[in-house]
Write a protein that holds these residues in place. Structure first.
Motif, short mmCIF file in Angstrom:
data_model
loop_
_atom_site.label_atom_id
_atom_site.label_comp_id
_atom_site.label_asym_id
_atom_site.label_seq_id
_atom_site.Cartn_x
_atom_site.Cartn_y
_atom_site.Cartn_z
N ALA A 1 10.38 -29.14 -6.12
CA ALA A 1 11.09 -29.65 -7.29
C ALA A 1 10.10 -30.04 -8.38
O ALA A 1 8.96 -30.40 -8.11
N ARG A 2 10.57 -29.95 -9.61
CA ARG A 2 9.73 -30.32 -10.75
C ARG A 2 10.61 -30.88 -11.85
O ARG A 2 11.66 -30.34 -12.15
N ARG A 3 10.17 -31.96 -12.44
CA ARG A 3 10.89 -32.56 -13.56
C ARG A 3 10.19 -32.11 -14.85
O ARG A 3 9.04 -32.42 -15.08
N LYS A 4 10.92 -31.36 -15.68
CA LYS A 4 10.37 -30.92 -16.96
C LYS A 4 10.57 -32.01 -17.99
O LYS A 4 11.58 -32.69 -18.00
N ARG A 5 9.57 -32.13 -18.86
CA ARG A 5 9.62 -33.17 -19.88
C ARG A 5 9.37 -32.59 -21.26
O ARG A 5 8.72 -31.58 -21.41
N SER B 1 14.71 -31.69 -18.05
CA SER B 1 15.56 -31.10 -17.01
C SER B 1 14.83 -31.15 -15.68
O SER B 1 13.62 -31.36 -15.63
N ASP B 2 15.59 -30.96 -14.63
CA ASP B 2 15.01 -30.85 -13.29
C ASP B 2 15.11 -29.40 -12.84
O ASP B 2 16.16 -28.78 -12.98
N ASN B 3 14.02 -28.87 -12.34
CA ASN B 3 13.99 -27.50 -11.83
C ASN B 3 13.56 -27.51 -10.38
O ASN B 3 12.88 -28.44 -9.94
N ALA B 4 13.94 -26.47 -9.67
CA ALA B 4 13.50 -26.32 -8.28
C ALA B 4 13.17 -24.86 -8.04
O ALA B 4 13.77 -23.96 -8.65
N ARG B 5 12.21 -24.62 -7.19
CA ARG B 5 11.80 -23.27 -6.86
C ARG B 5 11.70 -23.18 -5.33
O ARG B 5 11.20 -24.07 -4.69
N CYS B 6 12.20 -22.09 -4.82
CA CYS B 6 12.12 -21.84 -3.39
C CYS B 6 10.74 -21.23 -3.11
O CYS B 6 10.38 -20.21 -3.68
#
Length: 177
Positions: A28-32, A40-45
């Motif tokens: 998971a990563r929180r974009k700023r 936004s919050d992003n997630a990558r598998c």
């Protein structure tokens, strides 16, 4: 899913017999915004590369993609200033997922939570990789091979006809006479 990086297969599928199953995880990563406020919050598998490396026999060169040397970037900037040239940076979205891996580089993964775990028979659903995943031990090397082929090839539709620098493998140029 959008890039076709995986194919769902059942655990009892004969095409994956004998292949070791690797694990996947959500990253998971929180974009700023530039001012630091939440965007936004992003997630990558991602593949669990820390476990994957225990199942493969790769050298350090097999695992990485070259990065431009600092001296190359400084030289590029100096020449661009002298010639009043402009540079345009770019990014390849989902770059690793677009790497062209060979048949023997394909892996089988157990999907993370949030994906259908079993089929209608109750057999576990696994992912057969069509392209390397982020976190896969050799994903950087596969992407490097893919982009190098694209840059140095003259073949349409994607060939660029560039020449790779012998001193810095991340530098490409075109020979104009």
């Amino acid at each position: 899913i959008r890039l076709g990086a995986k194919t769902d297969v059942c655990a009892d599928d004969p095409s994956i017999k004998g292949m070791q199953v690797c694990e996947m995880v959500w990253a998971a990563r929180r974009k700023r915004h530039p001012d630091g406020t939440w965007k936004s919050d992003n997630a990558r598998c991602c593949a669990r590369g820390d476990l994957d490396k225990l199942k493969t026999n790769l050298t350090a060169n097999d695992k990485t993609a070259p990065v431009a040397r600092n001296s190359t970037n400084l030289c590029f900037d100096a020449v661009a200033c002298l010639r009043a040239q402009h540079k345009k940076d770019y990014d390849v979205p989902g770059a690793y997922l677009q790497g062209e891996q060979y048949e023997h580089e394909r892996r089988v993964y157990r999907p993370p939570r949030g994906f259908r775990p079993v089929d209608e028979r109750g057999v576990e659903i696994l992912w057969l990789s069509n392209n390397p995943f982020y976190g896969q031990t050799d994903a950087g090397a596969i992407w490097n091979r893919t982009i190098n082929t694209t840059f140095t090839s003259d073949a349409p539709p994607h060939g660029c006809g560039l020449e790779r620098c012998a001193q810095d493998p991340s530098l490409y140029s075109v020979n104009v006479s």
